[in-house]
Design an enzyme around this catalytic site. Structure first.
Site, PDB file in Angstrom:
ATOM      1  N   TRP A 100       0.832  -1.219   0.000  1.00  0.00           N
ATOM      2  CA  TRP A 100       0.000   0.000   0.000  1.00  0.00           C
ATOM      3  C   TRP A 100       0.851   1.247   0.000  1.00  0.00           C
ATOM      4  CZ3 TRP A 100      -4.395  -1.029  -1.899  1.00  0.00           C
ATOM      5  CH2 TRP A 100      -5.011  -2.254  -1.620  1.00  0.00           C
ATOM      6  N   ASP A 171      -1.273   6.841   6.284  1.00  0.00           N
ATOM      7  CA  ASP A 171      -2.354   5.924   5.932  1.00  0.00           C
ATOM      8  C   ASP A 171      -2.565   5.040   7.160  1.00  0.00           C
ATOM      9  OD1 ASP A 171      -3.970   3.887   5.025  1.00  0.00           O
ATOM     10  OD2 ASP A 171      -2.717   3.359   3.303  1.00  0.00           O
ATOM     11  N   LYS A 195     -12.438  -1.432   7.682  1.00  0.00           N
ATOM     12  CA  LYS A 195     -11.792  -2.355   8.628  1.00  0.00           C
ATOM     13  C   LYS A 195     -12.257  -2.042  10.053  1.00  0.00           C
ATOM     14  CE  LYS A 195      -8.128  -2.041   5.300  1.00  0.00           C
ATOM     15  NZ  LYS A 195      -8.242  -3.303   4.572  1.00  0.00           N
TER      16      LYS A 195
HETATM   17  N1  PMP Z   1      -4.077   1.259   2.619  1.00  0.00           N
HETATM   18  C1  PMP Z   1      -4.082   0.156   3.385  1.00  0.00           C
HETATM   19  C2  PMP Z   1      -3.117   0.052   4.519  1.00  0.00           C
HETATM   20  C3  PMP Z   1      -4.999  -0.865   3.111  1.00  0.00           C
HETATM   21  O1  PMP Z   1      -5.006  -1.973   3.862  1.00  0.00           O
HETATM   22  C4  PMP Z   1      -5.899  -0.731   2.044  1.00  0.00           C
HETATM   23  C5  PMP Z   1      -6.957  -1.756   1.712  1.00  0.00           C
HETATM   24  N2  PMP Z   1      -6.840  -2.988   2.189  1.00  0.00           N
HETATM   25  C6  PMP Z   1      -5.851   0.430   1.260  1.00  0.00           C
HETATM   26  C7  PMP Z   1      -4.935   1.406   1.587  1.00  0.00           C
HETATM   27  C8  PMP Z   1      -6.782   0.637   0.113  1.00  0.00           C
HETATM   28  O2  PMP Z   1      -8.020   0.939   0.590  1.00  0.00           O
HETATM   29  P1  PMP Z   1      -9.267   1.218  -0.338  1.00  0.00           P
HETATM   30  O3  PMP Z   1      -9.718  -0.090  -0.853  1.00  0.00           O
HETATM   31  O4  PMP Z   1     -10.240   1.879   0.590  1.00  0.00           O
HETATM   32  O5  PMP Z   1      -8.836   2.132  -1.423  1.00  0.00           O
END
Ligand code: PMP
Length: 360
Positions: A100, A171, A195
């Site tokens: 991510w 994030d 989450k």
């Molecule tokens: N950052 C992290 C740490 C994640 O775990 C995730 C999704 N699992 C995301 C970003 C992406 O999130 P989204 O699907 O809401 O774009």
């Protein structure tokens, strides 16, 4: 059979929250309509938005210097939006601690230069690079971190401190509200809701208001400017009303549990129960540096890929679902966010013992 859902997100929500939402689903406060059928500018939704914001402010101790925003597009849209608003052709520092983080920094490259201050990519993101070794840019537009790495199963056990004049952005998708932290160390934190906050469909963004003035309004579309959300209380257009309502219910629940210090205590207890078992097993392995292990996403492996697959399948047959590791890394992963009760973790460990005995 009792089902425990270990999905990484969308993930299980507190049972009490699901039941409350169910009870109110078709007839919200005797209006004759469900909340998702009602105007976002109406009398019934207004207090829901206010409560969601107030709960976030109370739980995370957020002062008026910060805006609490609800923005569609998930955490992934924030990867681009924050760079679009704050980078303006400058340099941004990124700590690359997982898939991510690397997605976030890829987006930023479209709006300026990216300096990767440290990366654990070469060792499959199995640890958090020591802060003492980071090569920070003195006048960076911002420093970006990922506080918890959902796929690799690592976290910043101790969150870093910002350098003066460089806002730190995080994030926090997979660990927001799982432990207390000092919001004043951050220029912005953001999290996809699916989450620890509710269903998918939006990101929670907490932003120091003065940073919004850095945006060049002539270059950033209205819906992608933070100032638009600040000036309109997240209601420039129709917000995701149901997701905001669920976030209000989930944060009510977190308050009832005793807030973030109480959440952290139970989360540490749950994670310790699972990691202690893993550490004492010669069958299962945790591929992650001990000091940096996530208490939200516990990644582990059996002795072979075949056994990993059998484990996931048999666990499901025993009511323990969604234990497959992320498709990019394989193995197994138990996501144990706030809503997972300790009973779920204990049931998982009991099953792991049985599986080990049968497959040694
Ligand atoms: N950052 C992290 C740490 C994640 O775990 C995730 C999704 N699992 C995301 C970003 C992406 O999130 P989204 O699907 O809401 O774009």
């Amino acid at each position: 059979m009792k089902i425990y859902n270990f999905a990484a997100g969308p993930a299980m929500l507190p049972k009490a929250v699901m039941e409350k939402a169910q009870a109110e689903f078709t007839n919200y406060q005797n209006s004759g309509s469900g909340l998702m059928e009602l105007s976002h500018r109406g009398k019934l939704f207004e207090p829901v938005l206010a409560r969601a914001e107030a709960n976030v402010r109370e739980l995370l101790n957020v002062s008026d210097d910060y805006a609490v925003l609800f923005i569609q597009g998930g955490a992934s849209m924030q990867f681009a939006m924050l760079a679009m608003n704050f980078l303006n052709g400058g340099v941004a520092d990124y700590v690359d601690t997982g898939v991510w983080s690397s997605k976030a920094l890829k987006e930023a490259k479209m709006f300026g230069s990216v300096n990767v201050v440290a990366s654990s990519k070469e060792t499959k993101y199995d640890h958090i690079p020591a802060e003492s070794e980071w090569k920070r840019t003195a006048d960076a537009a911002y420093l970006h971190i990922t506080s918890n790495n959902t796929i690799a199963g690592t976290r910043f056990t101790k969150l870093p401190k910002p350098t003066p004049g460089v806002p730190m952005l995080s994030d926090m998708s997979s660990d927001i509200m799982s432990r207390p932290f000092d919001i004043n160390d951050f220029g912005m934190v953001y999290a996809g809701a699916q989450k620890n906050l509710g269903p998918s469909g939006m990101a929670l963004v907490i932003l120091r208001k003065d940073l919004a003035a850095r945006t060049d309004d002539s270059k950033v579309p209205t819906m992608l400017r933070y100032s638009t959300y600040i000036e309109n209380d997240s209601m420039f257009n129709t917000p995701p009303t149901f997701a905001i309502y669920m976030l209000a219910l989930v944060t009510d629940w977190v308050r009832e549990q005793g807030g973030l210090a109480a959440m952290e205590k139970i989360n540490e207890e749950k994670a310790a129960y699972l990691y202690d078992f893993l550490d004492n097993s010669s069958f299962y392995k945790s591929p992650v540096a001990k000091a940096d292990r996530s208490i939200m996403n516990v990644v582990f492996r059996t002795p072979s890929e075949e056994l990993d697959a059998a484990f996931v399948k048999e666990a499901k047959e025993n009511g323990l679902t969604e234990l497959k590791g992320h498709r990019l890394v394989g193995g197994c992963r138990a996501s144990i966010y706030n809503a997972m009760p300790i009973e779920g973790v204990k049931a998982l460990v009991e099953f792991m013992k049985k599986f080990e005995l049968a497959n040694k």
